[in-house]
Design an enzyme around this catalytic site. Sequence first.
Site, short mmCIF file in Angstrom:
data_model
loop_
_atom_site.label_atom_id
_atom_site.label_comp_id
_atom_site.label_asym_id
_atom_site.label_seq_id
_atom_site.Cartn_x
_atom_site.Cartn_y
_atom_site.Cartn_z
N ASP A 169 8.51 111.34 31.39
CA ASP A 169 10.07 111.40 31.81
C ASP A 169 11.00 111.90 30.20
O ASP A 169 11.04 110.76 29.49
CB ASP A 169 10.99 109.92 32.28
CG ASP A 169 11.92 110.68 32.23
OD1 ASP A 169 13.11 111.72 32.59
OD2 ASP A 169 13.21 109.54 32.91
N LYS A 182 9.08 107.18 28.32
CA LYS A 182 10.27 107.43 27.68
C LYS A 182 10.31 108.37 26.28
O LYS A 182 10.08 107.87 25.29
CB LYS A 182 12.18 106.54 27.60
CG LYS A 182 12.43 106.20 29.07
CD LYS A 182 12.95 107.68 30.22
CE LYS A 182 13.64 106.36 31.42
NZ LYS A 182 13.72 107.17 32.30
N GLU A 194 8.74 114.86 33.80
CA GLU A 194 9.76 114.75 34.73
C GLU A 194 11.28 115.28 33.75
O GLU A 194 11.01 114.67 32.94
CB GLU A 194 9.80 112.96 35.32
CG GLU A 194 11.00 112.65 35.58
CD GLU A 194 11.39 111.84 36.51
OE1 GLU A 194 12.55 110.81 36.75
OE2 GLU A 194 10.47 110.28 35.89
N LYS A 229 16.02 109.03 44.23
CA LYS A 229 16.83 107.62 43.68
C LYS A 229 17.85 107.73 44.55
O LYS A 229 18.48 108.28 44.11
CB LYS A 229 17.00 107.84 41.99
CG LYS A 229 16.58 107.62 41.30
CD LYS A 229 16.58 108.40 40.02
CE LYS A 229 15.92 108.16 38.97
NZ LYS A 229 16.32 108.01 37.62
N ASP A 262 14.52 115.61 38.79
CA ASP A 262 15.37 113.88 38.68
C ASP A 262 16.43 114.54 38.63
O ASP A 262 17.65 115.02 39.70
CB ASP A 262 14.98 113.47 37.41
CG ASP A 262 15.97 112.18 37.43
OD1 ASP A 262 15.88 111.52 38.20
OD2 ASP A 262 15.53 111.12 36.72
#
Length: 321
Positions: A169, A144, A195, A240, A218
């Site tokens: 991400d 992250k 991402e 997702k 995303d």
Amino acid sequence: MKIEVTRDVFRLAQVFTISRGSRTEAKVLTVRVSDGVHQGWGECVPYARYDETLESVEAQIAGLPGEITRTALMDLLPAGAARNAVDCALWDLEAKRAGKRVWELAGLPEPRPEITAYTLSLDTPEAMQAQAAKNAHRPLLKIKLGTPDDMQRLEAVRAGAPGAKIIIDANEGWSAEVYADLAPHLVRLGVALVEQPLPAGQDDALIGMERPVPVCADESCHDRSSLPKLKGKYDVVNIKLDKTGGLTEALELRRAALAEGYDIMVGCMVGSSLAMAPATLVAQGALVTDLDGPLLLAEDRETPLVFDAAGVHPPSASLWG
């Protein structure tokens, strides 16, 4: 048919931080759909990024009619957390009624384990290097990031886990300039995928920009209606269930995205094994599987998913589907 919604809270094993903030627990909604004989269930995570709250999602579900089908549900609720939990509960109910598994009802091959990413939350370079070293045995680490000074963090993680495959991400946290500066170093450090580097509303800047490693949509990709806006910007789409509004649309998005030449990533919000269970069906053969939600928890459902060297296993019938 009776639809029941309850709130559940799962403690996290440690503080989880992304560019938007930190959390110490996962707050989820559990939906149970009963026909008086059989009961199916599903889970969703309302997400503030999409203007969802526990209360607003509960209200959406409470407004549904007593008799509901998956087909009708697609028209009654928009893509999002509320539809996800109900859709997955209806799939589970159908499977129990039929005495079959959901993958059989959906006409899918029997699912197998898939290697899943393990997420390192945003922290200081020193802390992230320590996290990476602790998890260096894992084959795939997800970092992250999403700040202007991420280069040190990336270098630190690579030093902590020199042999692991790494994906990043940014959670919409970079500008086009920051991404352009970092891009050459991603190849040097062996990053396999990036991402959502730019905010969803500003990702036109990716058109014509060099992409030395695959870029995954995303926040820019929710369901099939998102696909036309992704052309020329992304190489991969992250599916997702809390974005697609359930397994039904997730499977359709997967088919459509593959037909248009995109690779597939299957991701999750931070939730329990019940939330991940339907997503394991979508993840079969995906370029990247990121269903590590339960690994971030200090507590889980009674019959949790199995995670081992082979990856995340499909759910047992006692959990879901």
